[in-house]
Design an enzyme around this catalytic site. Sequence first.
Site, PDB file in Angstrom:
ATOM      1  N   GLU A  37      27.528   2.264  -5.564  1.00 31.33           N
ATOM      2  CA  GLU A  37      27.763   3.628  -6.058  1.00 31.33           C
ATOM      3  C   GLU A  37      29.243   3.935  -6.170  1.00 31.33           C
ATOM      4  O   GLU A  37      29.740   4.933  -5.641  1.00 31.33           O
ATOM      5  CB  GLU A  37      27.051   4.646  -5.161  1.00 31.33           C
TER       6      GLU A  37
ATOM      7  N   GLU B  31      18.481   0.788  -4.421  1.00 37.32           N
ATOM      8  CA  GLU B  31      18.207   1.994  -3.646  1.00 37.32           C
ATOM      9  C   GLU B  31      17.289   2.896  -4.440  1.00 37.32           C
ATOM     10  O   GLU B  31      17.503   3.115  -5.624  1.00 37.32           O
ATOM     11  CB  GLU B  31      19.485   2.774  -3.300  1.00 37.32           C
TER      12      GLU B  31
ATOM     13  N   GLU C 161     -30.587  -5.847   9.363  1.00 31.41           N
ATOM     14  CA  GLU C 161     -29.729  -5.445  10.478  1.00 31.41           C
ATOM     15  C   GLU C 161     -29.922  -6.320  11.723  1.00 31.41           C
ATOM     16  O   GLU C 161     -30.334  -5.834  12.791  1.00 31.41           O
ATOM     17  CB  GLU C 161     -29.961  -3.973  10.826  1.00 31.41           C
TER      18      GLU C 161
ATOM     19  N   GLU D 177     -29.353   0.552   2.452  1.00 34.87           N
ATOM     20  CA  GLU D 177     -29.723   1.774   3.158  1.00 34.87           C
ATOM     21  C   GLU D 177     -28.516   2.693   3.202  1.00 34.87           C
ATOM     22  O   GLU D 177     -27.396   2.254   3.485  1.00 34.87           O
ATOM     23  CB  GLU D 177     -30.184   1.504   4.599  1.00 34.87           C
TER      24      GLU D 177
END
Length: 1696
Positions: A599, A791, A1068, A1278
């Site tokens: 910068e 950045e 299950e 289910e």
Amino acid sequence: MDVVAVTWMLLLLSGCCYSRPHEDEFYFGTFPDDFVWSTATAAYQIEGAWRDDGKGASIWDMYVRRPGNIDDGSTGDIACDSYHKYKEDVQLLKSLGVSHYRFSISWPRVMPSGRNDTINSLGLEYYNNLIDELLANGIQPMVTLYHWDLPESLEEHGGWLNEDTAELFTEYARLCFQSFGDRVKFWITLNEPWVVAWHGYGIAEKAPGRWGPGTYTYIAGHNLIKAHVNAYHLYDKAFRPTQKGTADFLGLNYYTSVLATPREQPYDPPRYDTDQDVEQSVDPTWPKSGSSWLFYTPKGAREVLNWIKDTYRNISVYVTENGVSDRNGSLHDFYRINYYRDYLDEMLKAVRLDGCNLKGHTSWSLMDNFEWARGYSEKFGLHYVDFDDPSRPRIPKDSARYLASVIADNGFKKGYHLPGGKATGTVEYEKTFLYGTFPDDFVWAVSTAAYEIEGGAKEDNKSESIWDVFSHTPGRVSDGSTGDVATDSYHKYKDDVQLLKELKVTHYRFSISWPRVLPSGGRDSRNQLGVAYYNNLIDELRSNQIQPIVVLFIWDLPEVLEQHGGWLNTSTVDLFVDYARFCFETFGDRVKTWSTMSESVNFAKYGYERGELAPGKTLAGVGGYTVIRNLVLAHAKTYRMYKADFKNQKGGQVGISISFDWMEPVNPDNVADIDASVRAMQFTGGLAAEPIFGSGQFPEVVMSQVEKRCRERNVTNCDRLVSFTKQEQAIIKGENASKLQGAQVRTPVNFKVPSPVTNGMTDFRVAPLGMRKTLNWIKSRYNNIPVYITENGIPDTTGDIHDDTRVDYHRDYVDEVLKAMTFDGCNVKSYSVWTLMDNFEWTYGYSMKFGLFSVNLSDPQLRRQAKTSARWYSQLIEDNGFKHGYRGLGGWGAAPEYEDEFFYGTFPEGFAWSAATASYQVEGAFNEDGKGPSIWDTFTSIPGNIDNGDTGRVSCDSYHNYKEDVRMLSHLGVTHYRFSIAWSRVLPHGTPDIVNQKGIDYYNNLIDELLAVDITPMISLYHWDLPQALQDRGGWLNESITEHFKLYAELCFRMFGDRVKYWFTFNEPWVVSYMGHGTGEMAPGLKEPATYPYIVAHNIIKSHAKAYHLYNDDFRKTQKGHVGIVLNINFVGPRDPLSLGDIQASERGMLFALGWFSDPIFGDGDYPEYMKNIIRDLSRAENRTTSRLPVFTPEEIAKNKGSADFYGMNMYTADEAWSATGVPSPPSYSTDSLVHTAKNPAWLGSGSSWLKVTPFAMRKTLNWFRNRYGDVPIYVTENGVSDRNGSLDDTYRISYYRAYINEALKASQLDGVNVKGYTAWSLMDNFEWARGYSEKFGLYSVNFSDPARPRTPKASAAFYHDVIKDNGFVKGSRTDPNVPSFLPFENETLYGSFPAGFSWGAASSAFGVEGAWDEGGRTESVIDEYSHAGHTPDNSTGDVAADSYHRYIEDVGALKAVKAQHYVFGVSWSRIMTPSRAINQNGVGYYNDLIDSLIDAGVRPVATLHYWDLPLWLADNGGWTNDTTVDVYVEYAATCFQQFGDRVKTWITFNKPYQAAFKYGADGYRAVLNMLRANAAAYRLYQGSYRTLQKGKVGISVSATWTEPADPHDPADVEASDRNMDFDLGLMMDPIFSTGNSSISLPGMDEHDRRQIEGTADFLGVDVYVTPRVQNVDVHTPHGGGIQEDKHLMLLLNPE
């Protein structure tokens, strides 16, 4: 050289148009280098000066003076006054950048009489001046000899109807060739001769306004062709050899398209348009323009060019007119921009993809002008003309600037490549989120800066930096803080590296503190302790596989150098280079990516000019430029030094970080604002970027602007901005610019744009699109150099760890980067977040927080804590971009769509909709017909095991009521039914030694009953009810069970597999293993949680694999079915979604619950690695010699792996997880995972303690399974919710289903999970295991107190039926959560008024009021016959009725008295048409009198052509079942249109046609089809032959009887109500107003019918009377009993 006007006809029925490459995509590319760009005008439309300087009158001068010919009564007498303003026009052309200008010569201006005996020299002089002015400005003239303005004197002798005109045209052409041909090389003889012939001499809509549609059109066309031919041969022989004009070409004027359908048209009277036997129409969805004939149809441009190519041997084509009109003359004509963009792109496709020989494009028109019969009301211009101002000023519109850009690019470039961030083509995904991934080598990073994080300000010999001094100066930092300690990264760098590791970044960008390594700024002051710190940091990074990106300077100049002028002193440049050399030497063996500085422009501007940043200098107007100059030189010299001395040795690369803030023009269409945007970009990032990556010099606009400011202040020797010398430019730019812009230079972009919600920095706003535009700017300006985004971030002032705003920010900005790379070709290599953690943010101190991690500044340890953004960023990196759904542990996703929003959409075609039950829960008959006892029979008999002592002995009694169950399923609309087989019902002892045939018969009957109503059975072999006989032998703890299960499965496959294609081995097994054998809550009630669950699971998995391979080997080939398994799972998410420990615990929870079974079957064949390791370790700690988790043999692993065709997922709720510590005691499956789980107390509850409402769990579980096992087909087997009150009005269940199914839809349609079906648990209330009948999940209620076990639908049943019917969620449907249950003001009076223009009237029917049934030539109708036969309730007839035939005057008086504005009356077909199909003039006279009386009374007549009273002579021949009736009806309609259409502007073809079809019984469908055909034919007749002159509308009226279901909860009644509406309304309305198809199949209806019928009504009339209730009638019969019978329902009037 002729110009042809073409409206492309899409011949839909002949299938002329087929798919072409890039058909639905924007195509980027350029036209050929010699492509001609032009714009056009015509003499009469712009010149004005209609009788100046000897000009003769044209046919248009006369035509405009006849009243009514021009819409606004205007003329072209002055028009745009181009006769006097041609030089100004040429400057407009020059600004457009066109290469050519197409204009026409006014025949009467150069030959006033049209003959060569009168040549007007002043007219010739005007055109010579215009041509010369064009050529002087580099624009070639393209001249049209005739653009419709024939000399009036020739028209007086017949005009184009006189063949002599063709010869006179030849002489006029000769004059033009002689006078202008030395400079004009493009000649067009005639413009749009079709318009002249048809509009001018056919239908009188243009000059000269002659009517002769069947004769004059052809004569004029004939003579125009001869005129062209004569002129062509004249030029070819007499002028081409010397003037060398262009080769032959076709000029194409193209604007729009129409739909064309073959249809035999009437011959009498003969007309050019009906001679074609083609019916033209437009698609009502096509966007309109300012012209009634012009619709936006860009694809037609490509089609017509291809048609010309194929038909005329690819002749050269110039598009000589193309444009679009409006009526407002807006300068911001975005619609015109869109038009040109899309039409030009289709032409580009035709050239580049199809090989069409298109040579040029001409936009119509240069400016708004006189648009023929529309006057000045329609505006096509690229420039606005103020016709109220005598000077006729021209103002460019946005479209002019846009077209100039396209011309400059000679086509379309990708992205935002124009100044101000504008684009010529479409910008893909401009407002849409893009899913996709970055390249594999994309760099993900995070950034910090030394002063902001390190602290250690005075430690280990570090000297002061300018920021040490600046921050200690009162008032400089907003919160009075300093960076003395900051986040103490000088001491905590190892902690920081662990944060980086958590993030999964590949690189870390940090800066070196110059005063820490060289305290005095020079090499002689090397600080070994500072060097050691950076060595340690670099080594720590590399040891964790993180690469360093090192910035040499982020603003912390040694103070000692600042005391000598700092960056104002050129000596600092050399000191910086020396400092850089030191760093390269010291760290370069490990650092391969260097950035000189960050910068630089901001540092110079705010540090040395405004004094807002260190060192706080305020050298206004000078300091910033001086410093940026020195910084650029410092960078360039450093780069050169590295390249010369280190590049070959170290192999690294050097770049610079430049801050760019995108500068968007306030008005992106304003040239001044665009220029300001460019200037602002160059004064910021451009100050550094232009010298380094561009010209080697400061931006020209910056230097000229500074010079301008100096002149304004009378400064003669302006040294504010000293340009770079040639020697300096060579250093900065380099000897080879392309190399600098290649891989050797990486250019990061800082794009740090704070949020508008932060307290401070409020001059910035979140603008993600700016990221993409900035990257495009760099690409366009600097030859697409590699860009590292070093950045980007957003601050807040709170430091809240739940920083969703930051997540949103980065997600949107990163996505713009992805778009820039994917679509625009931007060369982006990296993305780096600012910043790793909250730190010292320069003058904001610690008040602004950008970090992914928060830092507790009050804690002496400065502990770091992850924010939501940190976890999100790590997921983004793991996915390397944006993948659909939730890809990370703990249910994390980088960009899941519709996360908190309802999603509208449908499941894939063929989606399986099901409801489920289980044998023990519904069948009852526990000891009937040879069934043996199961473990549940035993378990329920033990007191205390089941709530309330309930059992399943009778349950829902489905063993006897299965037909009722199937009926319910059929009413629901399910496609599948999932049920289980009771092992002990078919094998009472569990083994094949005894097979119970009655049990086999029961399941055969059930399966057959399902198939009879098209419901597919899905069978679970084992739903927990093991035969007690096998349990007595050890059950699932005995390995022999695996063989017993295989034999049981074999029996089922053999007995039922011919019809059953979906098998589930187990339901299950987790419940069986743990709750049946660990906690004892379920049968068989064993309680040994440390070992039994693992043994049982092991045997179940092996049993499953055996059954699967049995089917695979012995049955699949013949039965062609599929075998899977049902595994239950509560989604396990992290208690704290930001805690890595909790996230990891959630994954362990998923593995222990689901992975336990799914890894062996869908994974690698074995248990999860973590599960094996942890149980092994725990077992050792318990002094066991072997693990409690059994081990599969290699052979078993091979058998397990892939032993399922699909996964059945039972899913209801979720849990939250966190890590447990220590060794659990006593040992148990429940604690082995070292995970604690619990329900979040904030979650909504249900009738079951274990079930909390967590819809998100559905989608996340589906994603988890896909992520781990790939694209396995998944059936939700289910899902449902319980209550304890059994309410029929179960709105909570509706809410549950809506939310969960919608999450499944998101997983399917948004996330790409292969969801194949959904099953509701349960079809009906049943025996809910240990809870007995206290918990109720059913869609249907069951009365367990009644021995008959009656079922009653709940509201959820109707809801589920609607979801199934829509195959998902359709906006506006009954399942839409945003559609209110009640209409506004449903039971209240609304006070207010109807809209302006609302019409009030009254209605009647001919047979209902006229009487006079046998008077005035009227013949008998079917209503007459019906009433005369005594079929009316009171034996009355309509013979006299209200006698309106004689008393219509009184009727009109009554209408007037009630202030009726319209009257809907019926025309009696029998009164108008005789059996010989002649017209009954008496009947016509009656209706003429009635209509005239209505109009005199101010009542608008609305005529109904047919309201049930079909002439009996037609009925006797089959009526509407006879196709001939359609033809007779069209004749009848034509008679009415001809006789009454001058006054009747609203026509109804049929009233209640559906009801009229009832009488035909089984032939009613044929009657409906013929009425639809008749309506369509009448509509199209009116449209083609009457609408233009009569300007009326044609519609149809139906009986809109709304019906309500008798029981709104019963899907059958709901369906019956819908069915009734489909019959009553859909049969007629769907084909007309929807797709052309009927909702009910119409026998005999074909594609031709569909095309003819679709869209054949301008309005819908509805007759509304009553609202009956509808009750379904279960009758399964095919069509044949008649329309009413086919409805299968009863109408019930509500007695209330």
